[in-house]
Design a protein around this motif. Structure first.
Motif, PDB file in Angstrom:
ATOM      1  N   GLU A   1      30.607  56.604 -14.891  1.00  0.00           N
ATOM      2  CA  GLU A   1      29.427  56.174 -14.133  1.00  0.00           C
ATOM      3  C   GLU A   1      28.746  57.468 -13.715  1.00  0.00           C
ATOM      4  N   GLY A   2      27.711  57.792 -13.773  1.00  0.00           N
ATOM      5  CA  GLY A   2      26.826  58.792 -13.328  1.00  0.00           C
ATOM      6  C   GLY A   2      25.457  58.625 -13.052  1.00  0.00           C
ATOM      7  N   GLY A   3      24.980  59.840 -12.480  1.00  0.00           N
ATOM      8  CA  GLY A   3      23.342  59.976 -12.351  1.00  0.00           C
ATOM      9  C   GLY A   3      23.259  60.858 -11.065  1.00  0.00           C
ATOM     10  N   GLN A   4      22.033  60.707 -10.200  1.00  0.00           N
ATOM     11  CA  GLN A   4      21.821  61.176  -9.113  1.00  0.00           C
ATOM     12  C   GLN A   4      22.615  60.726  -8.052  1.00  0.00           C
ATOM     13  N   ALA A   5      23.121  61.574  -7.318  1.00  0.00           N
ATOM     14  CA  ALA A   5      23.879  61.290  -6.012  1.00  0.00           C
ATOM     15  C   ALA A   5      23.627  62.068  -4.941  1.00  0.00           C
ATOM     16  N   ARG A   6      24.013  61.246  -3.971  1.00  0.00           N
ATOM     17  CA  ARG A   6      23.432  61.816  -2.440  1.00  0.00           C
ATOM     18  C   ARG A   6      24.813  61.746  -1.575  1.00  0.00           C
ATOM     19  N   GLY A   7      24.863  62.408  -0.874  1.00  0.00           N
ATOM     20  CA  GLY A   7      26.170  62.587   0.183  1.00  0.00           C
ATOM     21  C   GLY A   7      27.427  63.048  -0.244  1.00  0.00           C
TER      22      GLY A   7
ATOM     23  N   ASP B   1      30.151  61.727  -0.292  1.00  0.00           N
ATOM     24  CA  ASP B   1      31.038  60.873  -1.182  1.00  0.00           C
ATOM     25  C   ASP B   1      30.296  60.854  -2.461  1.00  0.00           C
ATOM     26  N   HIS B   2      29.601  61.696  -2.801  1.00  0.00           N
ATOM     27  CA  HIS B   2      28.842  61.439  -4.189  1.00  0.00           C
ATOM     28  C   HIS B   2      28.502  60.185  -4.709  1.00  0.00           C
TER      29      HIS B   2
ATOM     30  N   ILE C   1      26.100  57.465  -5.938  1.00  0.00           N
ATOM     31  CA  ILE C   1      25.198  57.243  -7.002  1.00  0.00           C
ATOM     32  C   ILE C   1      23.867  56.556  -6.631  1.00  0.00           C
TER      33      ILE C   1
ATOM     34  N   THR D   1      22.287  57.063 -14.367  1.00  0.00           N
ATOM     35  CA  THR D   1      21.939  57.254 -15.849  1.00  0.00           C
ATOM     36  C   THR D   1      22.856  56.739 -16.603  1.00  0.00           C
TER      37      THR D   1
END
Lengths: 209, 82
Positions: free
Chosen positions: A47-53, A55-56, A58, A62
């Motif tokens: 699982e991945g992509g643009q993350a925020r915070g 705690d990463h 997503i 993507t």
């Protein structure tokens, strides 16, 4: 009675803490045990992509794929999301493309699988190389995000952030066998992080996302 | 993904063991990469935490250790595995 219990607990606690095996030794042992397995089943959620915070979380995926596979002897059979066979060690293999088998790197799905679904043996070999940086995760261990922040601060060289391994002398020898933690964490060097990130980029998942 | 700042990356491995610490039950790999903003790269310790960044998680879960039944490999696939 309560006082007696408290004293007993105080005596037992250092023993429990000492029951924890040195981190490097534990990594070496579990990786060796894994290598001895003749077969196993594995699922890998990627699982991945643009993350925020911190705690990463997503915010814009993507990639969000789950691979499931069986490993027996020297061969790995991938059942989902696409049927494939690949060697347990090394690279390449065959991926099903309609009614025929193609070389793993000859199709988009194969390339994606090869780069996103890294063989666990390869990951564990990296862990073994970095065993000196392993730490037991306990209740007082900072969250992964904080660990990364700390590693960024003192990561001006490419060495993994090492932690002191307990000496044999620290062990009073009276410890019960129950381990205090079942979780080891290794913060790897930036060079390895870059290598992994580049491999993910080369899977093509960003261009599709 | 041209906005990824590959000068700021991090990787964390988590090995979750069984209750006797004999076997790896789960293996988690977290790969982080900072993002560039319109003003350029984000610097500082929070580039991979509170600021927007790129994160990839791979969570391996292992089971059926030494209990996998024999399976056939199609000849054509076996040839490509060599």
């Amino acid at each position: 009675m309560r006082g007696v219990r408290a004293v007993a607990l105080l005596i037992a606690l250092p023993g429990l803490a000492a029951a924890q095996e040195p981190e490097a030794k534990a990594v070496q042992r579990v990786v060796r045990n894994f290598g001895k397995l003749r077969g196993y089943a594995v699922t890998a959620e990627v699982e991945g992509g643009q993350a925020r915070g911190a705690d990463h979380r997503i915010t814009n995926h993507t990639v969000n794929t789950t691979y499931s596979a069986l490993v027996l002897g020297t061969v790995c059979r991938v059942d989902a999301p696409r049927r494939a066979f690949r060697p347990r060690a090394g690279q390449g293999g065959a991926v099903e493309d309609g009614v025929r088998w193609c070389a793993m790197l000859a199709t988009d799905d194969g390339r994606r699988m090869e780069r996103l679904f890294t063989r666990p043996e390869a990951i564990l070999a990296e862990c073994l190389r970095l065993k000196g940086a392993a730490r037991w995760v306990t209740g007082t261990t900072p969250a992964p995000a904080a660990e990364v922040a700390l590693s960024q601060r003192d990561d001006d060289d490419d060495q993994p952030r090492g932690t002191k391994t307990r000496d044999k002398d620290d062990d009073p020898g009276q410890a019960p066998p129950a381990p205090a933690s079942n979780h080891l964490r290794i913060v790897g060097p930036q060079t390895l992080a870059l290598e992994h990130f580049t491999r993910i980029q080369n899977s093509g998942c960003f261009t599709e996302g | 993904m041209s906005r990824a700042d590959k000068t700021q990356t991090a990787i964390v491995y988590d090995l979750l063991l069984d209750e006797r610490n004999e076997r790896v039950r789960e293996l988690h790999v977290t790969v982080l990469c900072a993002s560039r903003t319109d003003q350029g790269p984000v610097t500082g310790a929070d580039a991979l935490t509170t600021r927007p960044h790129v994160a990839f998680f791979t969570r391996y879960r292992f089971s059926r250790e030494d209990q996998v039944e024999r399976f056939e490999v199609p000849a054509e696939a076996a040839k490509l595995c060599r």
